[in-house]
Design an enzyme around this catalytic site. Sequence first.
Site, short mmCIF file in Angstrom:
data_model
loop_
_atom_site.label_atom_id
_atom_site.label_comp_id
_atom_site.label_asym_id
_atom_site.label_seq_id
_atom_site.Cartn_x
_atom_site.Cartn_y
_atom_site.Cartn_z
N LYS A 232 0.81 -1.21 0.00
CA LYS A 232 0.00 0.00 0.00
C LYS A 232 0.85 1.27 0.00
CE LYS A 232 -4.60 -1.32 1.41
NZ LYS A 232 -5.70 -1.16 2.39
N ARG A 266 -4.29 -10.00 4.30
CA ARG A 266 -4.60 -9.97 2.87
C ARG A 266 -3.35 -9.53 2.11
NH1 ARG A 266 -6.52 -6.38 -1.09
NH2 ARG A 266 -8.14 -7.25 -2.46
#
Length: 293
Positions: A232, A266
């Site tokens: 991210k 995840r």
Amino acid sequence: MGLAVPMPSGGVLRLRGREFGPGRYAVMGVINRTPDSFYDRGATFAFDAALRAADVAVRHGADIIDVGGVKAGYGEHVPPEEEIRRTVPFVAELRERHPDVVISVDTWRARVGRECAAAGADLINDTWAGADPDLALVAAEFDVGLVCSHSGGLAPRTDPHRVAYDDVMADVAATVTGLAERAVTVGVRPDRILVDPTHDFGKNTYHSLELTRRLAELAATRWPVLVAVSNKDFIGETLDAPLTDRLAGTLATLAVSAWEGARVFRVHDVGAARAALDAVAGLVLEDSQEERV
């Protein structure tokens, strides 16, 4: 006599006959059936390519496969019919191909969640904080799991702009536990519910780092915690690393998150995540054994 307050699962997560208790880390492999995903840029958009990627993820130790049909951020509008076309046949094929794996669908739409649950999905991964309140009703109807997330009040597929919180963790905890309790009241089993602080959704880099440092506070709510930090932007900005060079930062963040009490992770690189989390599990087990001596 007052209404009963919905209670958390005590940290135990049960999906598809499998139990993930404290100290048992579940790896969720990402399969994006989108042509414009932020990380793989459409590498698993094609049906066969997505199946091959899912096979690899399961072989490398994925407990859960998370299937998404719409890019999280800005991009072309995807109507529900197209999202269903991208996800439902794939979920059905994946269910037949891997009968024991937990299948998750990443959607905020109740209509899509219902179709995917009917096709064999075990978990609805709502990353947009109950934007469609009927999604919890779908989870209850099909007795599947539900991820309760925090997006800072943003509508689906929008990015934060000058977002601010008095206390980001307090805001996250109040939101996700409130959504979890509401899900229980409409019929979702407590041991089917996960909470997700949802790094970078409605947050800047400072907020995402703060959430990681204080993740133990969210774990203390006793709802199993999912973290979705893989590659991210907050990792890239912290390390000044381009998208293709964030694996080390991702693994470090996963390890810290596991140590702080997260349960489900995840990720894009299942093999690397599995190895990192197994190492943390070994350290946690050794630490627990020393405390008993």
